[in-house]
Write a protein that holds these residues in place. Sequence first.
Motif, PDB file in Angstrom:
ATOM      1  N   ASP A 328       0.838  -1.210   0.000  1.00  0.00           N
ATOM      2  CA  ASP A 328       0.000   0.000   0.000  1.00  0.00           C
ATOM      3  C   ASP A 328       0.866   1.251   0.000  1.00  0.00           C
ATOM      4  OD1 ASP A 328      -2.264  -1.569   0.017  1.00  0.00           O
ATOM      5  OD2 ASP A 328      -2.635  -1.352   2.173  1.00  0.00           O
ATOM      6  N   PHE A 329       1.929   1.230   0.799  1.00  0.00           N
ATOM      7  CA  PHE A 329       2.825   2.386   0.872  1.00  0.00           C
ATOM      8  C   PHE A 329       3.476   2.637  -0.480  1.00  0.00           C
ATOM      9  CE2 PHE A 329       6.983   4.300   1.398  1.00  0.00           C
ATOM     10  CZ  PHE A 329       6.724   5.379   2.237  1.00  0.00           C
ATOM     11  N   ILE A 330       3.998   1.572  -1.096  1.00  0.00           N
ATOM     12  CA  ILE A 330       4.679   1.716  -2.384  1.00  0.00           C
ATOM     13  C   ILE A 330       3.705   2.248  -3.435  1.00  0.00           C
ATOM     14  CG2 ILE A 330       5.748   0.413  -4.270  1.00  0.00           C
ATOM     15  CD1 ILE A 330       6.951  -1.414  -2.041  1.00  0.00           C
ATOM     16  N   LYS A 331       2.499   1.720  -3.449  1.00  0.00           N
ATOM     17  CA  LYS A 331       1.504   2.182  -4.417  1.00  0.00           C
ATOM     18  C   LYS A 331       1.213   3.667  -4.239  1.00  0.00           C
ATOM     19  CE  LYS A 331      -3.210   1.224  -6.034  1.00  0.00           C
ATOM     20  NZ  LYS A 331      -4.416   0.382  -5.838  1.00  0.00           N
ATOM     21  N   THR A 332       1.056   4.084  -2.979  1.00  0.00           N
ATOM     22  CA  THR A 332       0.758   5.487  -2.698  1.00  0.00           C
ATOM     23  C   THR A 332       1.919   6.392  -3.073  1.00  0.00           C
ATOM     24  OG1 THR A 332      -0.712   4.877  -0.880  1.00  0.00           O
ATOM     25  CG2 THR A 332       0.131   7.128  -0.882  1.00  0.00           C
ATOM     26  N   GLU A 333       3.134   5.988  -2.697  1.00  0.00           N
ATOM     27  CA  GLU A 333       4.307   6.819  -2.979  1.00  0.00           C
ATOM     28  C   GLU A 333       4.570   6.935  -4.472  1.00  0.00           C
ATOM     29  OE1 GLU A 333       6.306   8.674  -0.760  1.00  0.00           O
ATOM     30  OE2 GLU A 333       4.462   8.244   0.333  1.00  0.00           O
ATOM     31  N   ARG A 334       4.386   5.848  -5.202  1.00  0.00           N
ATOM     32  CA  ARG A 334       4.613   5.916  -6.646  1.00  0.00           C
ATOM     33  C   ARG A 334       3.599   6.851  -7.301  1.00  0.00           C
ATOM     34  NH1 ARG A 334       8.164   3.940  -4.485  1.00  0.00           N
ATOM     35  NH2 ARG A 334       9.166   1.924  -4.866  1.00  0.00           N
ATOM     36  N   LYS A 335       2.361   6.795  -6.829  1.00  0.00           N
ATOM     37  CA  LYS A 335       1.337   7.674  -7.383  1.00  0.00           C
ATOM     38  C   LYS A 335       1.661   9.129  -7.080  1.00  0.00           C
ATOM     39  CE  LYS A 335      -3.666   8.408  -7.541  1.00  0.00           C
ATOM     40  NZ  LYS A 335      -4.984   7.954  -7.022  1.00  0.00           N
ATOM     41  N   LYS A 336       2.134   9.416  -5.857  1.00  0.00           N
ATOM     42  CA  LYS A 336       2.504  10.779  -5.504  1.00  0.00           C
ATOM     43  C   LYS A 336       3.641  11.282  -6.388  1.00  0.00           C
ATOM     44  CE  LYS A 336       3.117  11.484  -1.080  1.00  0.00           C
ATOM     45  NZ  LYS A 336       3.449  11.189   0.348  1.00  0.00           N
ATOM     46  N   LEU A 337       4.628  10.413  -6.627  1.00  0.00           N
ATOM     47  CA  LEU A 337       5.745  10.809  -7.483  1.00  0.00           C
ATOM     48  C   LEU A 337       5.273  11.062  -8.908  1.00  0.00           C
ATOM     49  CD1 LEU A 337       8.778  11.220  -7.981  1.00  0.00           C
ATOM     50  CD2 LEU A 337       8.963   8.747  -8.366  1.00  0.00           C
ATOM     51  N   LEU A 338       4.404  10.190  -9.395  1.00  0.00           N
ATOM     52  CA  LEU A 338       3.879  10.339 -10.748  1.00  0.00           C
ATOM     53  C   LEU A 338       3.143  11.671 -10.889  1.00  0.00           C
ATOM     54  CD1 LEU A 338       4.030   8.216 -13.086  1.00  0.00           C
ATOM     55  CD2 LEU A 338       1.630   7.766 -12.654  1.00  0.00           C
ATOM     56  N   ASN A 339       2.305  11.987  -9.921  1.00  0.00           N
ATOM     57  CA  ASN A 339       1.556  13.243  -9.971  1.00  0.00           C
ATOM     58  C   ASN A 339       2.473  14.454  -9.849  1.00  0.00           C
ATOM     59  OD1 ASN A 339      -0.946  11.976 -10.263  1.00  0.00           O
ATOM     60  ND2 ASN A 339      -1.271  11.830  -8.059  1.00  0.00           N
ATOM     61  N   TYR A 340       3.514  14.330  -8.997  1.00  0.00           N
ATOM     62  CA  TYR A 340       4.461  15.439  -8.837  1.00  0.00           C
ATOM     63  C   TYR A 340       5.207  15.705 -10.140  1.00  0.00           C
ATOM     64  CZ  TYR A 340       8.804  17.837  -7.726  1.00  0.00           C
ATOM     65  OH  TYR A 340       9.864  18.693  -7.743  1.00  0.00           O
ATOM     66  N   LYS A 341       5.695  14.638 -10.775  1.00  0.00           N
ATOM     67  CA  LYS A 341       6.429  14.812 -12.029  1.00  0.00           C
ATOM     68  C   LYS A 341       5.519  15.369 -13.118  1.00  0.00           C
ATOM     69  CE  LYS A 341      10.453  13.370 -10.673  1.00  0.00           C
ATOM     70  NZ  LYS A 341      11.632  14.275 -10.647  1.00  0.00           N
ATOM     71  N   SER A 342       4.293  14.854 -13.171  1.00  0.00           N
ATOM     72  CA  SER A 342       3.339  15.347 -14.163  1.00  0.00           C
ATOM     73  C   SER A 342       3.072  16.834 -13.977  1.00  0.00           C
ATOM     74  CB  SER A 342       2.033  14.551 -14.054  1.00  0.00           C
ATOM     75  OG  SER A 342       1.019  15.119 -14.853  1.00  0.00           O
ATOM     76  N   GLN A 343       2.854  17.241 -12.721  1.00  0.00           N
ATOM     77  CA  GLN A 343       2.566  18.642 -12.450  1.00  0.00           C
ATOM     78  C   GLN A 343       3.772  19.525 -12.745  1.00  0.00           C
ATOM     79  OE1 GLN A 343      -0.616  19.777 -11.617  1.00  0.00           O
ATOM     80  NE2 GLN A 343       0.411  21.659 -12.267  1.00  0.00           N
ATOM     81  N   LEU A 344       4.968  19.024 -12.423  1.00  0.00           N
ATOM     82  CA  LEU A 344       6.183  19.792 -12.692  1.00  0.00           C
ATOM     83  C   LEU A 344       6.322  20.063 -14.182  1.00  0.00           C
ATOM     84  CD1 LEU A 344       8.858  21.030 -11.677  1.00  0.00           C
ATOM     85  CD2 LEU A 344       9.897  18.768 -11.970  1.00  0.00           C
ATOM     86  N   VAL A 345       6.105  19.029 -14.992  1.00  0.00           N
ATOM     87  CA  VAL A 345       6.217  19.195 -16.440  1.00  0.00           C
ATOM     88  C   VAL A 345       5.144  20.167 -16.946  1.00  0.00           C
ATOM     89  CG1 VAL A 345       6.052  18.011 -18.666  1.00  0.00           C
ATOM     90  CG2 VAL A 345       7.270  16.940 -16.764  1.00  0.00           C
ATOM     91  N   LYS A 346       3.925  20.039 -16.435  1.00  0.00           N
ATOM     92  CA  LYS A 346       2.860  20.953 -16.858  1.00  0.00           C
ATOM     93  C   LYS A 346       3.183  22.393 -16.470  1.00  0.00           C
ATOM     94  CE  LYS A 346      -0.748  17.429 -16.430  1.00  0.00           C
ATOM     95  NZ  LYS A 346      -1.940  17.012 -15.647  1.00  0.00           N
ATOM     96  N   ASP A 347       3.794  22.578 -15.296  1.00  0.00           N
ATOM     97  CA  ASP A 347       4.147  23.931 -14.855  1.00  0.00           C
ATOM     98  C   ASP A 347       5.244  24.535 -15.731  1.00  0.00           C
ATOM     99  OD1 ASP A 347       2.307  23.751 -12.818  1.00  0.00           O
ATOM    100  OD2 ASP A 347       3.789  23.244 -11.277  1.00  0.00           O
ATOM    101  N   LEU A 348       6.234  23.720 -16.078  1.00  0.00           N
ATOM    102  CA  LEU A 348       7.378  24.238 -16.840  1.00  0.00           C
ATOM    103  C   LEU A 348       7.096  24.317 -18.337  1.00  0.00           C
ATOM    104  CD1 LEU A 348      10.318  22.434 -15.011  1.00  0.00           C
ATOM    105  CD2 LEU A 348       9.514  24.771 -14.691  1.00  0.00           C
TER     106      LEU A 348
END
Length: 633
Positions: A328-348
Amino acid sequence: MASQQSQTLLTLNSNAVSDLKEGINFLRNKEDGKNYIIYKSMDVMRACKNQCKHQGGLFVKDIEDLDESTVRCTKHNWKLNVSTMKYVNPPDCFQQDELVLEPDENGGLQLLELNPPDPWQADPRTPEELEPGEVLITYMTHACMKLDLGSKTMVFDPWLTGPAFARGWWLLHEPPSDWLETICSADLIYISHMHSDHLSYPTLKKIAEKQPNIPIYVGDTSRPVFWYLDRSGVKLTNINVVPFGIWQEVDANLRFMILMDGIHPEMDTCIIVEYKGHKILNTVDCTRPNGGVLPKNVDVMMSDFAGGASGFPMTFSGGKYTEKWKADFIKTERKKLLNYKSQLVKDLQPKVYCPFAGYFVEAHPSDSYIKETNLKNNPEELNKLITKTSFVSTWTPKSGAVLDMARILKDPLDSEAIIDPPAGTKLYKDNWEFDVYVNEINTAISNEIFQHNDWINFYYNWAGFRDYNLVIRMIETNDDFSPLHSGFDYLVDFLDLSFPNERPARDHSYLEIKNRVGVMRQTVIKGLLWDDLYIGFQNRLFRDPDIYHHQFWNHFQIKLPLTPPDWDSYLQSRARQGYTPQTCKTQPKNRALSISKELAAVNKRLERQAWDLKGYTVQYSSHCQSVRARYCI
């Protein structure tokens, strides 16, 4: 032009850091009266000045904020979400400048401001029109890219052979067959940081044998990137350490700038490459590159994406660490990283984005548990998140694939903008020469120093970590993490740096670490950082209470002495004092032989489980299929 500098704005001691609560923390520097905000969410922290960008008003708690992530300006009620550093009222107006958070060796924290925050703005150049074929980006493997930029060739982070982190990481992709000639013909190499999936000594050894004077550039980190070079046996003669935030001119058209990471400025860097005014941004593994301030609308951006570059939580046991909790932890952390990277790219808003620096696999059969549980993000899933709500073009690279920057900038749908390798090209590795590298590591087992028992005292005194209320138990194990009957099993009390026979009666934190014997002994002999053990999945941990000891891990992963333990003087001292292997109470000469027998027994069991290495290529095909499915490639 002066290099980018960092200024300390606020210093917190370890007690003040411990007092930081989840959510928003308002802080004040009593010396100059200036105010700051730290936002904390579990182990992640972000910081900024408590000053509104509109007209400099002071922020206070927003009583309407249920998530406890938004502050309100007292002048005009502007609102800032400090978890994202974006203004939400009015929306889409400003991005708050972040401060760098740098831990110190005593568990404290410094808030640093980078000056200038955007050094790439110095001497701006107008982009010129590019001809097809003028700028080509070739994916080699993992974090290694080759950039053909006019008449020059630049290479990022060449890891193309051998393992990383001792024997824990192995390449997922098969590098192009001519990789060595390709790298050796480059005009310059950039290496982002000292982790062995970026600074690969097995790769550099092959390069140095052909081209020892190839120019290599690294940032001026406090822990030198090439701190281990003199001991590695690799003969490179043209290492260039450059200051942060200054353009390095290669020729009239090409320049690059290295920037520090805002979370790990002592070791991590990223890079901007500019050719004829066109920028390529490579943030590599940086957690908060340049403190979160990055150029927008670059032509190409590349970054890590996968996650899984840590032993936590797969290598932990006891308490809450059930298989379900870990999953559960790994699933949650990977999703958070995915969303963070996606948002970073959208911002830049780069014109093209490429996820890379995550294509590794825990391939050795003894690490099958890690391979199955340490799930990684899917690059195609990340790219879909990005393209769903933006006009950014994305590229999931294949080994040997080439992106033509002129073509893709002119027409993202151009069929010749990205050229994949020819049909039939081998893309995935199925043979890693395990024996060559594992046997080399295991030569440490029979080293002479381990014929004595007091090497333990010598090593930890050399390491220099003390005055911290932590007791660790270190246990040498076989590949299955079963304790070796002939291995060392000892306690270290870091409060007074003593080596007791049992845990002390006082209240203390306790950490039990089981280490694969070959990797642990190699780490001790060579004075290596403990990343090989922890990031390389070469240990198993239990802690009581279940808390992360930042000072301890920061010291052994980053701050160990640059000079190795002087084992020659140690052995000479033992000889002068009349110590011989025969005087040691555990008969150490027989210990190495017994360990070898125990390890051999484990290897036989692995063979019985159909993991024998002679037939490994065939039997591993199903694993390769599962890896491809997991990465969706």
